[in-house]
Design a protein around this motif. Structure first.
Motif, PDB file in Angstrom:
ATOM      1  N   ILE A 225       0.839  -1.211   0.000  1.00  0.00           N
ATOM      2  CA  ILE A 225       0.000   0.000   0.000  1.00  0.00           C
ATOM      3  C   ILE A 225       0.867   1.252   0.000  1.00  0.00           C
ATOM      4  CG2 ILE A 225      -1.666   1.320   1.338  1.00  0.00           C
ATOM      5  CD1 ILE A 225      -2.833  -1.328   2.299  1.00  0.00           C
ATOM      6  N   ILE A 226       1.944   1.261   0.810  1.00  0.00           N
ATOM      7  CA  ILE A 226       2.815   2.431   0.893  1.00  0.00           C
ATOM      8  C   ILE A 226       3.533   2.662  -0.436  1.00  0.00           C
ATOM      9  CG2 ILE A 226       4.881   3.355   1.997  1.00  0.00           C
ATOM     10  CD1 ILE A 226       3.972   1.910   4.557  1.00  0.00           C
ATOM     11  N   VAL A 227       4.044   1.595  -1.027  1.00  0.00           N
ATOM     12  CA  VAL A 227       4.762   1.730  -2.300  1.00  0.00           C
ATOM     13  C   VAL A 227       3.830   2.243  -3.385  1.00  0.00           C
ATOM     14  CG1 VAL A 227       5.939   0.437  -4.118  1.00  0.00           C
ATOM     15  CG2 VAL A 227       6.497   0.008  -1.724  1.00  0.00           C
ATOM     16  N   VAL A 228       2.621   1.706  -3.440  1.00  0.00           N
ATOM     17  CA  VAL A 228       1.659   2.168  -4.438  1.00  0.00           C
ATOM     18  C   VAL A 228       1.333   3.644  -4.221  1.00  0.00           C
ATOM     19  CG1 VAL A 228      -0.709   1.911  -5.261  1.00  0.00           C
ATOM     20  CG2 VAL A 228       0.686  -0.118  -4.841  1.00  0.00           C
ATOM     21  N   GLY A 229       1.183   4.053  -2.946  1.00  0.00           N
ATOM     22  CA  GLY A 229       0.908   5.464  -2.668  1.00  0.00           C
ATOM     23  C   GLY A 229       2.045   6.377  -3.065  1.00  0.00           C
ATOM     24  N   VAL A 230       3.288   5.957  -2.789  1.00  0.00           N
ATOM     25  CA  VAL A 230       4.449   6.770  -3.170  1.00  0.00           C
ATOM     26  C   VAL A 230       4.555   6.895  -4.687  1.00  0.00           C
ATOM     27  CG1 VAL A 230       6.963   6.869  -3.120  1.00  0.00           C
ATOM     28  CG2 VAL A 230       5.708   6.259  -1.044  1.00  0.00           C
ATOM     29  N   VAL A 231       4.323   5.798  -5.390  1.00  0.00           N
ATOM     30  CA  VAL A 231       4.364   5.832  -6.857  1.00  0.00           C
ATOM     31  C   VAL A 231       3.270   6.743  -7.394  1.00  0.00           C
ATOM     32  CG1 VAL A 231       4.072   4.439  -8.947  1.00  0.00           C
ATOM     33  CG2 VAL A 231       5.441   3.568  -7.034  1.00  0.00           C
ATOM     34  N   HIS A 232       2.098   6.689  -6.774  1.00  0.00           N
ATOM     35  CA  HIS A 232       0.990   7.552  -7.196  1.00  0.00           C
ATOM     36  C   HIS A 232       1.355   9.024  -7.013  1.00  0.00           C
ATOM     37  CE1 HIS A 232      -3.213   8.409  -8.122  1.00  0.00           C
ATOM     38  NE2 HIS A 232      -3.233   9.246  -7.093  1.00  0.00           N
ATOM     39  N   LEU A 233       1.994   9.365  -5.886  1.00  0.00           N
ATOM     40  CA  LEU A 233       2.422  10.749  -5.669  1.00  0.00           C
ATOM     41  C   LEU A 233       3.535  11.143  -6.628  1.00  0.00           C
ATOM     42  CD1 LEU A 233       2.473  10.931  -1.751  1.00  0.00           C
ATOM     43  CD2 LEU A 233       0.833  12.010  -3.287  1.00  0.00           C
ATOM     44  N   ALA A 234       4.423  10.213  -6.921  1.00  0.00           N
ATOM     45  CA  ALA A 234       5.537  10.517  -7.819  1.00  0.00           C
ATOM     46  C   ALA A 234       5.072  10.846  -9.234  1.00  0.00           C
ATOM     47  CB  ALA A 234       6.517   9.342  -7.856  1.00  0.00           C
ATOM     48  N   HIS A 235       3.889  10.387  -9.608  1.00  0.00           N
ATOM     49  CA  HIS A 235       3.349  10.673 -10.929  1.00  0.00           C
ATOM     50  C   HIS A 235       2.597  12.014 -10.966  1.00  0.00           C
ATOM     51  CE1 HIS A 235       4.294   6.443 -11.733  1.00  0.00           C
ATOM     52  NE2 HIS A 235       4.149   6.729 -13.020  1.00  0.00           N
ATOM     53  N   GLY A 236       2.725  12.785  -9.906  1.00  0.00           N
ATOM     54  CA  GLY A 236       2.158  14.127  -9.909  1.00  0.00           C
ATOM     55  C   GLY A 236       0.757  14.238  -9.349  1.00  0.00           C
ATOM     56  N   HIS A 237       0.246  13.203  -8.707  1.00  0.00           N
ATOM     57  CA  HIS A 237      -1.096  13.273  -8.123  1.00  0.00           C
ATOM     58  C   HIS A 237      -0.995  13.869  -6.717  1.00  0.00           C
ATOM     59  CE1 HIS A 237      -2.760  10.833 -11.405  1.00  0.00           C
ATOM     60  NE2 HIS A 237      -1.664  10.096 -11.298  1.00  0.00           N
ATOM     61  N   THR A 238      -0.805  15.181  -6.647  1.00  0.00           N
ATOM     62  CA  THR A 238      -0.624  15.872  -5.366  1.00  0.00           C
ATOM     63  C   THR A 238      -1.716  16.912  -5.115  1.00  0.00           C
ATOM     64  OG1 THR A 238       0.833  17.483  -6.425  1.00  0.00           O
ATOM     65  CG2 THR A 238       1.880  15.537  -5.440  1.00  0.00           C
ATOM     66  N   ARG A 239      -2.841  16.734  -5.738  1.00  0.00           N
ATOM     67  CA  ARG A 239      -3.902  17.740  -5.621  1.00  0.00           C
ATOM     68  C   ARG A 239      -4.388  17.875  -4.182  1.00  0.00           C
ATOM     69  NH1 ARG A 239      -9.370  17.034  -5.972  1.00  0.00           N
ATOM     70  NH2 ARG A 239      -9.012  14.885  -6.646  1.00  0.00           N
ATOM     71  N   ASN A 240      -4.440  16.766  -3.447  1.00  0.00           N
ATOM     72  CA  ASN A 240      -4.941  16.816  -2.069  1.00  0.00           C
ATOM     73  C   ASN A 240      -3.965  17.481  -1.111  1.00  0.00           C
ATOM     74  OD1 ASN A 240      -7.334  15.454  -2.721  1.00  0.00           O
ATOM     75  ND2 ASN A 240      -6.331  13.448  -2.521  1.00  0.00           N
ATOM     76  N   TYR A 241      -2.709  17.674  -1.534  1.00  0.00           N
ATOM     77  CA  TYR A 241      -1.698  18.250  -0.657  1.00  0.00           C
ATOM     78  C   TYR A 241      -1.358  19.692  -1.007  1.00  0.00           C
ATOM     79  CZ  TYR A 241      -1.030  13.368   0.622  1.00  0.00           C
ATOM     80  OH  TYR A 241      -1.232  12.077   1.047  1.00  0.00           O
ATOM     81  N   GLN A 242      -2.010  20.261  -2.003  1.00  0.00           N
ATOM     82  CA  GLN A 242      -1.729  21.643  -2.366  1.00  0.00           C
ATOM     83  C   GLN A 242      -2.272  22.615  -1.327  1.00  0.00           C
ATOM     84  OE1 GLN A 242      -3.306  22.158  -6.293  1.00  0.00           O
ATOM     85  NE2 GLN A 242      -1.768  20.803  -7.278  1.00  0.00           N
ATOM     86  N   HIS A 243      -3.407  22.315  -0.779  1.00  0.00           N
ATOM     87  CA  HIS A 243      -3.992  23.105   0.326  1.00  0.00           C
ATOM     88  C   HIS A 243      -4.399  22.108   1.415  1.00  0.00           C
ATOM     89  CE1 HIS A 243      -4.057  26.610  -2.318  1.00  0.00           C
ATOM     90  NE2 HIS A 243      -4.606  25.841  -3.243  1.00  0.00           N
ATOM     91  N   PRO A 244      -3.431  21.619   2.199  1.00  0.00           N
ATOM     92  CA  PRO A 244      -3.689  20.485   3.105  1.00  0.00           C
ATOM     93  C   PRO A 244      -4.683  20.781   4.217  1.00  0.00           C
ATOM     94  CG  PRO A 244      -1.522  21.423   3.510  1.00  0.00           C
ATOM     95  CD  PRO A 244      -2.038  22.069   2.271  1.00  0.00           C
ATOM     96  N   PHE A 245      -4.793  22.029   4.650  1.00  0.00           N
ATOM     97  CA  PHE A 245      -5.681  22.350   5.762  1.00  0.00           C
ATOM     98  C   PHE A 245      -6.975  23.014   5.299  1.00  0.00           C
ATOM     99  CE2 PHE A 245      -1.529  22.013   7.715  1.00  0.00           C
ATOM    100  CZ  PHE A 245      -1.798  21.256   8.852  1.00  0.00           C
ATOM    101  N   SER A 246      -7.239  22.977   4.020  1.00  0.00           N
ATOM    102  CA  SER A 246      -8.476  23.566   3.513  1.00  0.00           C
ATOM    103  C   SER A 246      -9.670  22.706   3.922  1.00  0.00           C
ATOM    104  CB  SER A 246      -8.414  23.668   1.982  1.00  0.00           C
ATOM    105  OG  SER A 246      -9.624  24.173   1.463  1.00  0.00           O
ATOM    106  N   GLY A 247     -10.666  23.355   4.523  1.00  0.00           N
ATOM    107  CA  GLY A 247     -11.866  22.638   4.967  1.00  0.00           C
ATOM    108  C   GLY A 247     -11.715  21.909   6.273  1.00  0.00           C
TER     109      GLY A 247
END
Length: 268
Positions: free
Chosen positions: A209-231
């Protein structure tokens, strides 16, 4: 006869040499079996370091890590606040685990909370704590873990994520609890071996699960972390509820102290 005759008391005479030989023989047999007179009533020390680590990891890495993250995200309302809750609760749990590790080496008696409360505050607080653990805390937590396992098992067999097979799930959970109780009563070494297998499978699964998540982030899927405390939901009751979910996921760090008397080398 005016005077009563005094009947002499017969006292058996023991053969001192024979008696000492029998005592020495019993002591030698006791030492040969690896048990001294002071340890004759203690639990058998059959768990090694690997089994102890497996017991702790098996207790901590349970169903909580798989079912609570979604609940914490929904309560906190943001990724940033959820990560803060995880970090703060992790620090608190680490401090508690270090304290219990020190207590386990100072007082190598099985019982965990009960043993330490009994030594510190007396029998009444220790009994009340054991009663709450037995009737409420342990029963509820163990039932949740068993039901989660049975639910995932049924879902994997049926191929659907949402099932209404409550009866099979409940029966499987009951069988799991009965089997686990029987193994603990029968031989603690079996529990250690089973824990090794399940801990290895949990670690492998979490690693994937961790490796898949890191690979997912490495491909540029960082939308949820651009404004981490929003909402974020900063309501104290919401944060407390999120911490409760997080503590449930971390639960199990004190379980090793319940079997510390069965460890071959508890200082390790």
């Amino acid at each position: 006869m005016d005077e009563e005759q005094e009947i002499p008391e017969v006292i058996p005479v023991l053969d001192e040499g024979k008696y000492k030989d029998e005592i020495n023989l019993e002591v030698k047999e006791s030492e040969a079996s690896g048990m001294t007179s002071s340890a004759a009533m203690c639990l058998k020390r059959e768990l090694g370091v690997v089994e102890a680590i497996a017991v702790m990891m098996g207790a901590v890495i349970g169903s909580g890590i798989f079912v609570t993250p979604s609940g914490i995200i929904s309560i906190t309302g943001s990724v940033g606040l959820a990560l803060v809750v995880w970090a703060v609760c992790g620090i608190c749990i680490t401090m508690g685990a270090m304290c219990f590790a020190e207590l386990g080496t100072m007082f190598p008696d099985s019982g965990g909370f009960y043993s330490y409360l009994h030594k510190s505050f007396g029998p009444l607080p220790a009994f009340l704590s054991a009663w709450v653990f037995l009737m409420v805390r342990n029963n509820g937590g163990t039932a949740v873990v068993a039901l989660t396992f049975s639910s995932y098992l049924v879902q994997s067999v049926t191929g659907t994520c949402h099932t209404d097979h409550r009866l099979p799930e409940t029966l499987i959970a009951v069988l799991i609890l009965a089997l686990q109780s029987w193994m603990n009563c029968k031989k603690v070494v079996w529990v250690g071996q089973v824990q090794k297998v399940f801990v290895l499978s949990k670690v492998v699964l979490l690693t994937v699960i961790i490796v898949v998540g890191v690979v997912h982030l490495a491909h540029g899927h960082t939308r949820n972390y651009q404004h981490p405390f929003s909402g974020s939901n900063w309501v104290p009751t919401a944060i407390a509820s999120a911490c409760f979910h997080c503590f449930f996921a971390y639960n199990g760090w004190e379980q090793i102290c319940n079997v510390v008397e069965e460890l071959k080398n508890n200082s390790r």
